[in-house]
Design a protein around this motif. Structure first.
Motif, mmCIF file in Angstrom:
data_model
loop_
_atom_site.group_PDB
_atom_site.id
_atom_site.type_symbol
_atom_site.label_atom_id
_atom_site.label_comp_id
_atom_site.label_asym_id
_atom_site.label_seq_id
_atom_site.Cartn_x
_atom_site.Cartn_y
_atom_site.Cartn_z
ATOM 1 N N ALA A 106 0.838 -1.201 0.000
ATOM 2 C CA ALA A 106 0.000 0.000 0.000
ATOM 3 C C ALA A 106 0.873 1.252 0.000
ATOM 4 O O ALA A 106 0.601 2.226 -0.710
ATOM 5 N N LEU A 107 1.956 1.214 0.820
ATOM 6 C CA LEU A 107 2.884 2.348 0.841
ATOM 7 C C LEU A 107 3.481 2.577 -0.540
ATOM 8 O O LEU A 107 3.587 3.706 -1.015
ATOM 9 N N GLY A 108 3.874 1.471 -1.160
ATOM 10 C CA GLY A 108 4.489 1.570 -2.478
ATOM 11 C C GLY A 108 3.556 2.193 -3.489
ATOM 12 O O GLY A 108 3.956 3.044 -4.285
ATOM 13 N N ILE A 109 2.291 1.763 -3.450
ATOM 14 C CA ILE A 109 1.328 2.291 -4.417
ATOM 15 C C ILE A 109 1.026 3.757 -4.121
ATOM 16 O O ILE A 109 0.947 4.582 -5.019
ATOM 17 N N VAL A 144 11.470 10.303 -1.539
ATOM 18 C CA VAL A 144 10.371 9.354 -1.375
ATOM 19 C C VAL A 144 10.932 7.938 -1.228
ATOM 20 O O VAL A 144 10.456 7.146 -0.408
ATOM 21 N N GLY A 145 11.988 7.636 -2.004
ATOM 22 C CA GLY A 145 12.611 6.324 -1.884
ATOM 23 C C GLY A 145 13.203 6.095 -0.502
ATOM 24 O O GLY A 145 13.004 5.040 0.114
ATOM 25 N N ALA A 146 13.931 7.106 0.014
ATOM 26 C CA ALA A 146 14.583 6.955 1.324
ATOM 27 C C ALA A 146 13.549 6.826 2.431
ATOM 28 O O ALA A 146 13.647 5.934 3.292
ATOM 29 N N VAL A 147 12.531 7.695 2.402
ATOM 30 C CA VAL A 147 11.503 7.637 3.450
ATOM 31 C C VAL A 147 10.714 6.331 3.332
ATOM 32 O O VAL A 147 10.422 5.665 4.336
ATOM 33 N N GLY A 148 10.397 5.945 2.106
ATOM 34 C CA GLY A 148 9.647 4.708 1.899
ATOM 35 C C GLY A 148 10.391 3.505 2.436
ATOM 36 O O GLY A 148 9.816 2.670 3.150
ATOM 37 N N LEU A 149 11.682 3.402 2.123
ATOM 38 C CA LEU A 149 12.474 2.268 2.601
ATOM 39 C C LEU A 149 12.550 2.275 4.124
ATOM 40 O O LEU A 149 12.492 1.224 4.769
ATOM 41 N N THR A 150 12.666 3.489 4.699
ATOM 42 C CA THR A 150 12.707 3.590 6.158
ATOM 43 C C THR A 150 11.402 3.077 6.760
ATOM 44 O O THR A 150 11.406 2.329 7.742
ATOM 45 N N ALA A 156 10.718 -2.052 -5.452
ATOM 46 C CA ALA A 156 10.983 -3.488 -5.538
ATOM 47 C C ALA A 156 10.775 -4.145 -4.185
ATOM 48 O O ALA A 156 10.211 -5.234 -4.082
ATOM 49 N N TYR A 157 11.234 -3.469 -3.119
ATOM 50 C CA TYR A 157 11.071 -4.002 -1.769
ATOM 51 C C TYR A 157 9.587 -4.158 -1.439
ATOM 52 O O TYR A 157 9.170 -5.127 -0.802
ATOM 53 N N ALA A 158 8.781 -3.199 -1.896
ATOM 54 C CA ALA A 158 7.342 -3.252 -1.642
ATOM 55 C C ALA A 158 6.618 -4.136 -2.665
ATOM 56 O O ALA A 158 5.397 -4.231 -2.637
#
Lengths: 162, 434
Positions: free
Chosen positions: B5-8, B31-37, B299-301
């Motif tokens: 859901a975060l990824g989308i 967005v990538g850094a915060v998302g991965l965190t 990719a992680y999501a």
């Protein structure tokens, strides 16, 4: 004003240094291709530059880092202006300040982590595959350039306070 | 919120930041850094990745082709070949009604053969051809539209920086992509020529008829440096004599020599060429770094896989999906530049498209899709409100507002649309040379 000249000189000088390295890579590749062609024609004593591939990989990273400060100062980074253009001037000034600050934070983060990476590579003693060059040399050069990028971007973000 | 859901949710957020004028690379980076965190529950992973990610993203042999092609383009703009090209093309078709505009298109195509960037082609050809068109009495808006459209040939005709980026993102053979883009590029030039002929029939006052000019043979022979560099660089890459990076280095050296011999590469010229290469290179690589982090997060999501599964589950035909993607590019192209669009979307769209069955092999699908995307993202360069090529050309002619070119530009865009439909219906146009 003095600081501004220093920062602009730093960014421009580093970009020209990166450009000089790029020109050297161009020359090296041309020599290598010519040497390879001569070798294939059976001319003795000629061949491609040994491990030219590796040299390109190591040097091009520095080239890119060396180009970053100039791009920041000259506002060369790609943005989408259409929607913001409709906002009042004050909102736009605020956006500019906000994103230069964001850029500075990102550059400081990148330089800091790359510095940590350099130390890790120096400790591990990792070398390149063909030439057995210590990888941390290239990391250190890039960290220097990234440090300048962080410095220039931080100055760029903070000068708006005046 | 689940990782998926975060990824989308991250994609609309990313677009919102970009529309709020965030530098595109920075928006993807953040967005990538915060998302991965968020998905890993701590910043440790991001901080660990960043120890090596910036270096390893930039330290790439295949990506080294980008600064070298950019340098080649910078040298080409200072080599004076734009004038030679325009003169030669003018000698052949300049005396037709609208012939000077056609000459500008042909010259742009020729310039595109040694320059991989659309803006550089538009700016260089514009400086040479626009004053001549205006002097000959061509309408301002029509002239600007012609040169803006001609600029897109810089990207369509190999070498092409955008194709290089696409090739690296999708792991497609660059030589194949260059070869595949050649015929569509020539078709584009032909289509633009037809558009000019039709336009001046409809609006005869927009163009003039000039007397025949120049010696054809001599003007054409003067083109040998352009022909030699194109044959060496693109031919060498196709023939497998050298890698794309080597080809780009040789091209940079060749155009550099040409510019130096032509007197365009004194100390100030070289400095400006290097600084301009530096700005463009840093801009592209910073987006590449942001994209690396953002795509790591996606990719992680598991967004690309889930997206593909979701679209497959919709039961739309493959051509329906492809058509929707191309329409999406046309819409996004109205506000964003082509490179940013490719870097932003290909990591999501390519897994999706590669999973569809068009009756082509996987490698052929990659090449075909690449050329189609290349054409539609280039349309954005000439359409309002942010057609960069239009801005570049109108900045050369203070008398013509960009809005005067909007009407004529639509004619050229129509020919682009016809070409896209043609390539959709007959993939063989792209693939037969492979």
């Amino acid at each position: 004003m003095k600081v501004e000249r220093l920062m602009r000189g730093l960014a421009r000088g580093l970009a020209l240094l990166g450009g000089a390295v790029l020109l050297m890579l161009v020359a090296m590749i041309c020599v290598s291709v010519a040497g390879n062609a001569l070798a294939r024609l059976g001319v003795a004593g000629f061949g491609p530059v040994r491990a030219g591939y590796e040299l390109v990989e190591l040097a091009v990273a520095f080239v890119v880092f060396a180009f970053l400060p100039l791009a920041q100062l000259d506002r060369a980074h790609a943005t989408v202006e259409v929607f913001a253009a409709r906002l009042p001037a004050r909102a736009n000034a605020l956006l500019t300040r906000f994103w230069t600050l964001g850029m500075a934070l990102a550059m400081v983060l990148i330089a800091w982590r790359l510095g940590a990476g350099t130390l890790a590579k120096a400790r591990s003693g990792e070398t390149t595959f063909l030439l057995a060059l210590p990888i941390w040399w290239a990391y250190a050069a890039c960290t220097g350039a990234a440090g300048v990028a962080a410095l220039v971007s931080a100055w760029d973000a903070l000068r708006w306070r005046a | 919120m689940s990782a998926l859901a975060l990824g989308i949710a991250s994609f609309p957020l990313l677009l919102a930041l970009i529309f709020a004028r965030a530098p595109i690379g920075l928006a993807m980076f953040a967005v990538g850094a915060v998302g991965l965190t968020l998905v890993t529950g701590s910043p440790a992973m991001v901080l660990a990745r960043l120890k090596t990610e910036s270096f390893s993203t930039f330290s790439s042999y295949s990506l080294a082709v980008i600064p070298m092609f950019l340098l080649m383009g910078q040298f080409a703009t200072r080599g004076g070949m734009s004038r030679t090209l325009f003169r030669a093309a003018g000698a052949w078709v300049g005396h037709w009604r609208g012939g000077l505009a056609m000459a500008a298109i042909v010259a742009s195509a020729g310039f595109g053969a040694i320059c991989g960037s659309s803006l550089a082609t538009a700016a260089t050809m514009g400086q040479v051809a626009l004053p001549e068109l205006r002097r000959a009495g061509y309408a301002g808006g029509f002239s600007v539209a012609t040169l803006a459209a001609g600029g897109t040939l810089g990207i369509l005709i190999p070498p092409s920086v955008v194709l290089v980026i696409y090739a690296i993102l999708t792991e497609t053979n660059i030589a194949h992509l260059f070869l595949a883009a050649l015929l569509p590029g020539l078709l584009a030039a032909l289509g633009y020529g037809v558009v000019i002929a039709l336009y001046v029939r409809r609006y005869p006052e927009a163009a003039t008829v000039m007397p025949a000019r120049g010696n054809r043979g001599r003007a054409t022979l003067a083109l040998w440096p352009v022909a030699a560099i194109f044959a060496l660089v693109v031919g060498g890459i196709w023939g497998g004599w050298f890698t794309p990076t080597e080809g780009a280095a040789i091209g940079a050296a060749g155009t550099g020599l040409m510019a130096w011999a032509g007197g365009g590469l004194d100390r100030a010229g070289l400095t400006e060429a290097l600084l301009e290469t530096a700005r463009a290179t840093a801009m592209i690589f910073f987006i590449l770094l942001g994209a690396a982090l953002y795509n790591g997060f996606l990719a992680y999501a598991r967004v690309p896989q889930e997206m593909s599964a979701f679209v497959a589950g919709l039961g739309l035909g493959p051509f329906m999906v492809l058509g929707l993607i191309l329409l999406f590019y046309l819409a996004l192209g109205c506000v964003m530049d082509s490179l940013s669009m490719i870097l932003l979307t290909i990591p999501i769209f390519w897994p999706l498209v590669s999973g569809l069955d068009f009756g082509l092999g996987a490698a052929d699908t990659a090449v075909w899709f690449g050329v189609l995307v290349l054409i539609v993202v280039e349309v954005g360069l000439v359409t309002p409100p942010v057609g960069m090529n239009l801005f570049v050309i109108t900045s050369l002619d203070r008398e013509t507002p960009a809005s005067a070119a909007y009407g004529p530009v639509l004619w050229f865009v129509a020919s682009d649309m016809v070409r896209v439909l043609l390539l959709l219906a007959f993939p063989g146009i792209v693939l037969f040379l492979l």
